[in-house]
Design a protein around this motif. Structure first.
Motif, PDB file in Angstrom:
ATOM      1  N   ALA A  17     103.610  45.659   4.562  1.00  0.00           N
ATOM      2  CA  ALA A  17     102.220  46.131   4.539  1.00  0.00           C
ATOM      3  C   ALA A  17     101.467  45.745   5.807  1.00  0.00           C
ATOM      4  O   ALA A  17     100.466  46.372   6.154  1.00  0.00           O
ATOM      5  CB  ALA A  17     101.502  45.581   3.316  1.00  0.00           C
ATOM      6  N   THR A  43      99.425  50.807   2.713  1.00  0.00           N
ATOM      7  CA  THR A  43     100.350  51.777   2.127  1.00  0.00           C
ATOM      8  C   THR A  43     101.031  52.597   3.212  1.00  0.00           C
ATOM      9  O   THR A  43     102.249  52.835   3.157  1.00  0.00           O
ATOM     10  CB  THR A  43      99.607  52.693   1.148  1.00  0.00           C
ATOM     11  N   GLN A 100     102.129  53.740  -8.228  1.00  0.00           N
ATOM     12  CA  GLN A 100     102.022  53.357  -6.820  1.00  0.00           C
ATOM     13  C   GLN A 100     103.372  53.529  -6.117  1.00  0.00           C
ATOM     14  O   GLN A 100     103.443  54.047  -4.992  1.00  0.00           O
ATOM     15  CB  GLN A 100     101.570  51.897  -6.732  1.00  0.00           C
ATOM     16  N   ILE A 148     104.620  56.143  -3.016  1.00  0.00           N
ATOM     17  CA  ILE A 148     105.301  55.706  -1.802  1.00  0.00           C
ATOM     18  C   ILE A 148     106.613  56.471  -1.619  1.00  0.00           C
ATOM     19  O   ILE A 148     106.952  56.895  -0.505  1.00  0.00           O
ATOM     20  CB  ILE A 148     105.529  54.187  -1.840  1.00  0.00           C
TER      21      ILE A 148
END
Length: 305
Positions: free
Chosen positions: A115, A161, A200, A204
């Motif tokens: 991240a 992200t 989530q 991705i």
């Protein structure tokens, strides 16, 4: 009858009374009657049957096979000596067994977070991917676990992200030619971890847009983080490539907690899932009696047909 033989006989008799298999296979492939396979492909890990099979991992694999299991997991595979990796691979091939996930070594679940977008962290991750390719060849593995790391809290969540997606794309470029799939695992261990939920992770995977980047759906972690297991799996099914098991609370075998595993396994089977389900949990009872209880628990929840 010797005392040791009496104890063993009594344990097996007790198992038969509670609906388990009346005969426990010997744990040495070919030297005893192997138990029937399961409806789904459950994968134990090292140490799970050490009380019966001893400390040698190869002997444990043979014992697993004789109890009806047809896959294993080995999170720490890449840290094992190469000679042992090769022996594991040969043993699995001879028994017709599958290697489930092992972990891409990037320094720990929270460490070297992708991240952050820092090149030194990305380099560590990419080196771990290259190392995973070589290990996978030795054991004929298809899946490797990736945990992106902790939040980088000085950056907006969207930037984090984006950084994760970019790093994973580069990892997928290494893995894809070898048909190796990194499965991203959202975890409940600490709220500091960046990857926490199924939706989530689904986002991705769509962003990475590679057949080498999919979801590892760990039922234990997702029960803790989000619940609503079957509806969430249904919404994200197109990106789920691997499943792991553990009851909650306690992270032990099915039937020891609140999760209705028989119903979950019925759903998973109805989806046509032919992959591995990793037994990512401990034993609720120590020793041989606990190992027998674990096998019985899996026979019970696997009886959904």
């Amino acid at each position: 009858m010797k005392r040791s033989e009496f104890i063993k006989s009594s344990a097996l008799f007790g198992l038969s009374l509670t609906g388990g298999s009346s005969v426990l296979a010997s744990g040495r492939s070919g030297s005893g009657r192997a138990e029937k396979t399961f409806n789904l492909d459950y994968a134990p890990h090292a140490g799970m049957f050490a009380a019966h099979a001893g400390d040698n991992f190869i002997d444990q694999i043979k014992f697993m096979h004789d109890q009806g299991f047809r896959s294993i997991e080995d999170n720490g595979l890449v840290k094992r000596p190469i000679a042992l990796q090769e022996e594991i691979g040969k043993t699995l091939a001879s028994l017709g067994m599958t290697m489930g996930v092992f972990v891409v070594d990037k320094g720990g679940n929270g460490a070297n977070t992708l991240a952050a977008g820092k090149q030194e962290y990305i380099d560590i991750f990419l080196n771990g991917c290259r190392q995973a390719v070589e290990a996978a060849k030795r054991v004929n593995a298809k899946w490797v676990t990736v945990v992106p790391g902790d939040f980088e809290r000085n950056l907006p969540i969207g930037i984090q992200t984006g950084n994760v997606i970019e790093a994973l794309r580069r990892g997928a470029e290494i893995l894809e030619p070898h048909r190796l799939i990194m499965v991203l695992e959202p975890l409940s261990d600490t709220p500091n971890l960046f990857l926490r939920n199924t939706d989530q992770t689904h986002l991705i995977c769509k962003g990475v847009n590679s057949p080498s980047c999919k979801i590892l759906y760990d039922i234990y972690h997702m029960q803790k983080n989000e619940g609503n297991l079957i509806p969430t799996m249904e919404k994200c099914w197109d990106e789920i490539a691997y499943i792991q098991i553990g009851d909650n609370p306690g992270r032990k075998e099915p039937t020891t907690g609140e999760i209705n595993y028989r119903n979950l396994f019925k759903y998973i089977d109805s989806k046509g899932y032919k992959g591995v389900l990793g037994m990512e949990h401990g034993n609720s009872i120590p020793g041989k009696s606990g190992e027998l209880a674990l096998i019985k628990a899996y026979r019970d929840v696997d009886s959904f047909k």
